[in-house]
Scaffold this motif. Structure first.
Motif, PDB file in Angstrom:
ATOM      1  N   ASP A  33     -10.038  -2.311  16.824  1.00 11.50           N
ATOM      2  CA  ASP A  33      -9.295  -1.374  17.659  1.00 11.50           C
ATOM      3  C   ASP A  33      -8.186  -0.606  16.944  1.00 11.50           C
ATOM      4  OD1 ASP A  33      -7.565  -3.487  17.314  1.00 11.50           O
ATOM      5  OD2 ASP A  33      -7.062  -3.701  19.424  1.00 11.50           O
ATOM      6  N   GLY A  34      -8.121  -0.662  15.627  1.00  7.71           N
ATOM      7  CA  GLY A  34      -7.064   0.075  14.937  1.00  7.71           C
ATOM      8  C   GLY A  34      -7.145  -0.020  13.430  1.00  7.71           C
ATOM      9  N   VAL A  35      -6.058   0.390  12.787  1.00  5.73           N
ATOM     10  CA  VAL A  35      -5.940   0.300  11.335  1.00  5.73           C
ATOM     11  C   VAL A  35      -4.545  -0.204  10.985  1.00  5.73           C
ATOM     12  CG1 VAL A  35      -7.563   2.193  10.833  1.00  5.73           C
ATOM     13  CG2 VAL A  35      -5.144   2.684  10.998  1.00  5.73           C
ATOM     14  N   THR A  36      -4.418  -0.691   9.768  1.00  2.00           N
ATOM     15  CA  THR A  36      -3.114  -1.016   9.197  1.00  2.00           C
ATOM     16  C   THR A  36      -2.933  -0.099   8.001  1.00  2.00           C
ATOM     17  OG1 THR A  36      -3.269  -3.316   9.905  1.00  2.00           O
ATOM     18  CG2 THR A  36      -1.693  -2.825   8.142  1.00  2.00           C
ATOM     19  N   VAL A  37      -1.814   0.627   7.992  1.00  2.00           N
ATOM     20  CA  VAL A  37      -1.529   1.609   6.951  1.00  2.00           C
ATOM     21  C   VAL A  37      -0.155   1.313   6.359  1.00  2.00           C
ATOM     22  CG1 VAL A  37      -1.227   4.079   6.460  1.00  2.00           C
ATOM     23  CG2 VAL A  37      -2.897   3.353   8.156  1.00  2.00           C
ATOM     24  N   ARG A  38      -0.047   1.460   5.060  1.00  5.03           N
ATOM     25  CA  ARG A  38       1.211   1.258   4.341  1.00  5.03           C
ATOM     26  C   ARG A  38       1.794   2.605   3.933  1.00  5.03           C
ATOM     27  NH1 ARG A  38       3.560  -2.738   1.001  1.00  5.03           N
ATOM     28  NH2 ARG A  38       1.886  -4.119   1.687  1.00  5.03           N
ATOM     29  N   LEU A  39       3.097   2.766   4.162  1.00  7.03           N
ATOM     30  CA  LEU A  39       3.833   3.884   3.587  1.00  7.03           C
ATOM     31  C   LEU A  39       4.395   3.378   2.269  1.00  7.03           C
ATOM     32  CD1 LEU A  39       5.210   6.682   3.545  1.00  7.03           C
ATOM     33  CD2 LEU A  39       7.084   5.653   4.859  1.00  7.03           C
ATOM     34  N   ASN A  40       3.940   3.962   1.172  1.00  7.62           N
ATOM     35  CA  ASN A  40       4.414   3.601  -0.162  1.00  7.62           C
ATOM     36  C   ASN A  40       5.748   4.311  -0.363  1.00  7.62           C
ATOM     37  OD1 ASN A  40       1.921   2.174  -0.830  1.00  7.62           O
ATOM     38  ND2 ASN A  40       1.006   4.201  -0.794  1.00  7.62           N
ATOM     39  N   VAL A  41       6.801   3.617  -0.028  1.00 14.19           N
ATOM     40  CA  VAL A  41       8.129   4.223   0.038  1.00 14.19           C
ATOM     41  C   VAL A  41       8.609   4.665  -1.338  1.00 14.19           C
ATOM     42  CG1 VAL A  41      10.547   3.790   0.616  1.00 14.19           C
ATOM     43  CG2 VAL A  41       8.741   3.008   2.155  1.00 14.19           C
ATOM     44  N   ALA A  42       9.056   5.908  -1.379  1.00  8.64           N
ATOM     45  CA  ALA A  42       9.647   6.503  -2.581  1.00  8.64           C
ATOM     46  C   ALA A  42      11.006   7.097  -2.192  1.00  8.64           C
ATOM     47  CB  ALA A  42       8.722   7.585  -3.138  1.00  8.64           C
ATOM     48  N   GLU A  43      11.739   7.571  -3.156  1.00  6.63           N
ATOM     49  CA  GLU A  43      13.071   8.132  -2.917  1.00  6.63           C
ATOM     50  C   GLU A  43      13.057   9.207  -1.829  1.00  6.63           C
ATOM     51  OE1 GLU A  43      17.109   8.343  -3.340  1.00  6.63           O
ATOM     52  OE2 GLU A  43      15.822   6.964  -4.445  1.00  6.63           O
ATOM     53  N   ARG A  44      12.000  10.023  -1.782  1.00  2.00           N
ATOM     54  CA  ARG A  44      11.934  11.126  -0.801  1.00  2.00           C
ATOM     55  C   ARG A  44      11.831  10.638   0.642  1.00  2.00           C
ATOM     56  NH1 ARG A  44       7.379  10.821  -3.554  1.00  2.00           N
ATOM     57  NH2 ARG A  44       5.424  10.404  -2.475  1.00  2.00           N
ATOM     58  N   CYS A 100       2.334  -0.094   9.135  1.00  3.11           N
ATOM     59  CA  CYS A 100       2.055   0.361  10.496  1.00  3.11           C
ATOM     60  C   CYS A 100       0.755  -0.279  10.972  1.00  3.11           C
ATOM     61  CB  CYS A 100       1.937   1.887  10.527  1.00  3.11           C
ATOM     62  SG  CYS A 100       1.478   2.549  12.132  1.00  3.11           S
ATOM     63  N   LYS A 101       0.835  -0.957  12.114  1.00  5.73           N
ATOM     64  CA  LYS A 101      -0.354  -1.550  12.728  1.00  5.73           C
ATOM     65  C   LYS A 101      -0.644  -0.780  14.010  1.00  5.73           C
ATOM     66  CE  LYS A 101       0.412  -6.061  10.734  1.00  5.73           C
ATOM     67  NZ  LYS A 101       0.468  -7.497  10.936  1.00  5.73           N
TER      68      LYS A 101
END
Length: 139
Positions: A33-44, A100-101
């Motif tokens: 029923d969904g996805v798990t997504v990562r935000l690869n955090v950078a300075e911006r 994010c889930k």
């Protein structure tokens, strides 16, 4: 609903249709029923004080739900966000990736509705919650 696109197909679609996203997002899991997504955090992605900014968290929720819908519909590039409400519940950990889930709650002919829980890597409690609605283009 059984996904029509797997993780490699979703990644290829994003690379082809949304090259502006670059390496910001990584699809980590695909569920029924969904996805798990990562935000690869950078300075911006940071605001003053070193925590992830609200607009970056909004983007993570939006991209996550878009991918969850695409996984179920197939490559429909013109599905668009029609509504998003986001609650920022606590401060993210400084400089860490965001996870994010998503969960698709309803996938109809015209609209898709879902929610997204955002976590700061290393923290057990969510830092934000979003409710999203997308318009699905006619076939």
């Amino acid at each position: 609903m059984e996904p029509k696109m797997d993780i490699p197909a979703l990644q290829a679609f994003v690379a082809r249709e949304f090259p502006q996203l670059g390496d910001d997002f990584t699809i980590e899991a695909l569920t029924e029923d969904g996805v798990t997504v990562r935000l690869n955090v950078a300075e911006r992605h940071l605001r003053p004080g070193g925590t992830v900014s609200g607009p970056s968290m909004f983007a993570l929720a939006d991209v996550g739900m878009y991918l969850a819908i695409l996984a179920r519909l197939g490559p429909v590039a013109l599905a668009v966000t029609t509504n998003c409400a986001i609650d920022f519940m606590r401060k993210p950990a400084a400089g860490t990736d965001m996870i994010c889930k998503t969960r698709v709650l309803k996938l109809g002919r015209v609209l898709a509705v879902g929610d997204a829980m955002l976590y700061s890597e290393g923290l057990a409690e969510p830092v934000a919650r979003a409710s999203l609605t997308y318009s699905i283009p006619p076939n």
